[in-house]
Design a protein around this motif. Structure first.
Motif, PDB file in Angstrom:
ATOM      1  N   MET A  56      77.205 -27.479  46.181  1.00  0.00           N
ATOM      2  CA  MET A  56      77.301 -27.289  44.713  1.00  0.00           C
ATOM      3  C   MET A  56      78.635 -27.286  44.214  1.00  0.00           C
ATOM      4  SD  MET A  56      74.185 -27.135  43.840  1.00  0.00           S
ATOM      5  CE  MET A  56      72.421 -26.563  44.610  1.00  0.00           C
ATOM      6  N   GLN A  57      79.589 -26.734  44.860  1.00  0.00           N
ATOM      7  CA  GLN A  57      80.821 -26.628  44.526  1.00  0.00           C
ATOM      8  C   GLN A  57      81.513 -27.945  44.502  1.00  0.00           C
ATOM      9  OE1 GLN A  57      83.440 -24.109  47.438  1.00  0.00           O
ATOM     10  NE2 GLN A  57      84.832 -23.705  45.595  1.00  0.00           N
ATOM     11  N   ARG A  58      81.294 -28.825  45.537  1.00  0.00           N
ATOM     12  CA  ARG A  58      81.750 -30.175  45.560  1.00  0.00           C
ATOM     13  C   ARG A  58      81.133 -31.068  44.216  1.00  0.00           C
ATOM     14  NH1 ARG A  58      80.295 -34.313  50.282  1.00  0.00           N
ATOM     15  NH2 ARG A  58      81.258 -36.523  49.219  1.00  0.00           N
ATOM     16  N   PHE A 125      75.130 -12.859  38.640  1.00  0.00           N
ATOM     17  CA  PHE A 125      76.717 -13.172  38.407  1.00  0.00           C
ATOM     18  C   PHE A 125      76.909 -11.803  37.413  1.00  0.00           C
ATOM     19  CE2 PHE A 125      79.742 -15.903  36.225  1.00  0.00           C
ATOM     20  CZ  PHE A 125      80.855 -15.452  37.284  1.00  0.00           C
ATOM     21  N   ALA A 126      77.213 -10.726  37.880  1.00  0.00           N
ATOM     22  CA  ALA A 126      77.495  -9.501  37.292  1.00  0.00           C
ATOM     23  C   ALA A 126      78.851  -9.417  36.667  1.00  0.00           C
ATOM     24  CB  ALA A 126      77.419  -8.316  38.274  1.00  0.00           C
ATOM     25  N   GLY A 127      79.012  -8.396  35.887  1.00  0.00           N
ATOM     26  CA  GLY A 127      80.610  -8.353  35.366  1.00  0.00           C
ATOM     27  C   GLY A 127      80.599  -9.090  33.944  1.00  0.00           C
ATOM     28  N   ASP A 128      79.641  -9.812  33.379  1.00  0.00           N
ATOM     29  CA  ASP A 128      80.232 -10.433  32.150  1.00  0.00           C
ATOM     30  C   ASP A 128      79.039 -10.142  31.317  1.00  0.00           C
ATOM     31  OD1 ASP A 128      80.493 -12.243  30.200  1.00  0.00           O
ATOM     32  OD2 ASP A 128      80.780 -14.219  31.381  1.00  0.00           O
ATOM     33  N   PRO A 129      79.499  -9.103  30.246  1.00  0.00           N
ATOM     34  CA  PRO A 129      78.479  -8.882  29.188  1.00  0.00           C
ATOM     35  C   PRO A 129      77.870  -9.916  28.385  1.00  0.00           C
ATOM     36  CG  PRO A 129      80.738  -8.073  28.736  1.00  0.00           C
ATOM     37  CD  PRO A 129      80.693  -8.598  29.965  1.00  0.00           C
ATOM     38  N   ARG A 130      78.950 -10.897  28.024  1.00  0.00           N
ATOM     39  CA  ARG A 130      78.162 -12.112  27.263  1.00  0.00           C
ATOM     40  C   ARG A 130      77.107 -12.723  27.956  1.00  0.00           C
ATOM     41  NH1 ARG A 130      82.268 -16.006  26.142  1.00  0.00           N
ATOM     42  NH2 ARG A 130      80.707 -16.602  24.470  1.00  0.00           N
ATOM     43  N   SER A 180      77.671 -23.390  30.745  1.00  0.00           N
ATOM     44  CA  SER A 180      79.051 -23.006  30.897  1.00  0.00           C
ATOM     45  C   SER A 180      79.088 -22.200  32.039  1.00  0.00           C
ATOM     46  CB  SER A 180      79.832 -22.767  29.794  1.00  0.00           C
ATOM     47  OG  SER A 180      79.371 -21.586  29.196  1.00  0.00           O
ATOM     48  N   SER A 181      78.421 -21.045  32.109  1.00  0.00           N
ATOM     49  CA  SER A 181      78.246 -19.961  33.187  1.00  0.00           C
ATOM     50  C   SER A 181      78.012 -20.630  34.497  1.00  0.00           C
ATOM     51  CB  SER A 181      77.721 -18.555  32.586  1.00  0.00           C
ATOM     52  OG  SER A 181      78.157 -18.223  31.435  1.00  0.00           O
ATOM     53  N   PHE A 182      77.060 -21.410  34.296  1.00  0.00           N
ATOM     54  CA  PHE A 182      76.485 -22.140  35.518  1.00  0.00           C
ATOM     55  C   PHE A 182      77.324 -23.077  36.143  1.00  0.00           C
ATOM     56  CE2 PHE A 182      73.743 -25.210  37.776  1.00  0.00           C
ATOM     57  CZ  PHE A 182      72.922 -24.540  38.470  1.00  0.00           C
ATOM     58  N   LEU A 183      78.339 -23.801  35.228  1.00  0.00           N
ATOM     59  CA  LEU A 183      79.253 -24.554  35.831  1.00  0.00           C
ATOM     60  C   LEU A 183      80.394 -23.747  36.507  1.00  0.00           C
ATOM     61  CD1 LEU A 183      80.656 -27.044  36.063  1.00  0.00           C
ATOM     62  CD2 LEU A 183      81.566 -26.893  33.841  1.00  0.00           C
ATOM     63  N   ARG A 187      81.606 -23.638  40.584  1.00  0.00           N
ATOM     64  CA  ARG A 187      82.950 -24.002  40.927  1.00  0.00           C
ATOM     65  C   ARG A 187      83.496 -23.064  41.822  1.00  0.00           C
ATOM     66  NH1 ARG A 187      85.491 -25.724  35.023  1.00  0.00           N
ATOM     67  NH2 ARG A 187      85.010 -28.203  35.232  1.00  0.00           N
ATOM     68  N   THR A 188      83.052 -21.959  41.669  1.00  0.00           N
ATOM     69  CA  THR A 188      83.517 -20.745  42.530  1.00  0.00           C
ATOM     70  C   THR A 188      82.745 -20.670  43.793  1.00  0.00           C
ATOM     71  OG1 THR A 188      81.958 -19.230  41.572  1.00  0.00           O
ATOM     72  CG2 THR A 188      84.134 -19.467  40.565  1.00  0.00           C
TER      73      THR A 188
END
Length: 314
Positions: A56-58, A125-130, A180-183, A187-188
């Motif tokens: 997925m990262q590639r 994916f914790a830590g992002d309130p938005r 965009s969060s999925f992307l 990436r990470t």
């Protein structure tokens, strides 16, 4: 009176034969070394290429726009896996044979929700309130509202050439942020393994991961570049067009010719044809006419010509 005499046979003395020393261990070591060297050289020259796995990262690094488009398609329910039918869902009847829905009859044995291919990884994916608010908004919306948001954003992406940055502001709901969060998660490397634990303690089920990759264009592009496409005899190739499974030529041959090459039911049709050919081969000794072909075309007499010369017919 005749006298019977018994001839005695003497056992040869083993020490009477000529002997020479023989080092069995030395011979074994030499043979092992020669075989090891030959194996290494032949493996280096003729071995198959060991390409790196597509992760997925590639995928995110090579084709970020494709990742976004695929995520939006999963949310909209328009990807291949979302509309495939059995064994993943009830979205279609699938492939048919003579009008019989064989794929549908197989049943949904591996239920897959295309939206969860995106939402499940994002939920962890914790830590992002938005992002948390966007997930809550998406899950609280009706299916019709979700479809409207995702379809509108997918259409806007297509008009923008697939570039999310060029999409104008519109009524897309939380879809742009989810995509965009999925992307970003891909990436990470956070997507690696997030879809494999389908009720499996060891997390070895790659079904959903492969479905997600296959829904995008990147995996297919890589397969075509490696000569593994369906119209490239890919079933019998290895990566890089290396010869793979030559015994598959008969099966993959049918995919190259009409009507199979243009039929949406090609898999079912080719399977049925191969089963029919296999049945004919198994019953060949009992089929009149076909079983007489060796007598009409005596190729075996060419192969065994020396024996037939020595044993002419009466």
């Amino acid at each position: 009176m005749a006298t019977l005499t018994r001839t005695r046979t003497t056992t040869p003395d083993s020490h009477a034969f000529e002997t020479r020393p023989y080092d069995l261990v030395k011979e074994f070591v030499i043979a092992l070394a020669v075989v090891a060297v030959l194996t290494t050289v032949l493996a280096a020259v003729f071995s198959s290429p060991d390409d790196k796995a597509i992760t997925m990262q590639r995928w995110a690094a090579a084709a970020p726009d494709d990742v976004v488009a695929t995520a939006v398609g999963e949310l909209a329910g328009t990807t291949t896996s979302a509309t495939y039918g059995a064994p993943y869902n009830h979205a279609s009847e699938g492939q048919k044979l003579l009008g019989l829905p064989l794929q549908k009859w197989g049943g949904v044995r591996i239920p897959v929700d295309s939206q969860e291919l995106v939402l499940q990884p994002l939920s962890g994916f914790a830590g992002d309130p938005r992002l948390a608010a966007s997930l809550q908004l998406w899950r609280s919306a009706s299916p019709q509202q979700q479809q409207t948001w995702a379809t509108s954003y997918a259409d806007a992406l297509a008009k923008a050439g697939g570039n999310p940055a060029a999409v104008p502001v519109g009524g897309y709901g939380p879809v742009p942020l989810l995509a965009s969060s999925f992307l970003q998660l891909a990436r990470t490397g956070g997507l690696e393994g997030s879809l494999t634990s389908s009720g499996n303690f060891y997390g070895g089920d790659q079904t959903r991961t492969m479905l997600l990759l296959a829904d995008g264009a990147y995996l297919e592009d890589q397969a075509v570049a490696q000569h593994l496409g369906g119209d490239q005899w890919g079933m019998m190739n290895e990566t890089g067009n290396y010869p793979g499974q030559p015994w598959m030529w008969l099966y993959t041959f049918w995919y190259q010719v009409k009507p199979f090459s243009t039929s949406p039911n090609a898999d079912a049709q080719v399977w049925a044809l191969m089963m029919a050919l296999t049945l004919v081969l198994a019953l060949l000794p009992w089929i009149p006419g076909l079983r007489s072909i060796p007598r009409w075309i005596p190729v075996h007499r060419l192969v065994w010509r020396q024996w037939y010369r020595a044993h002419p017919r009466a």
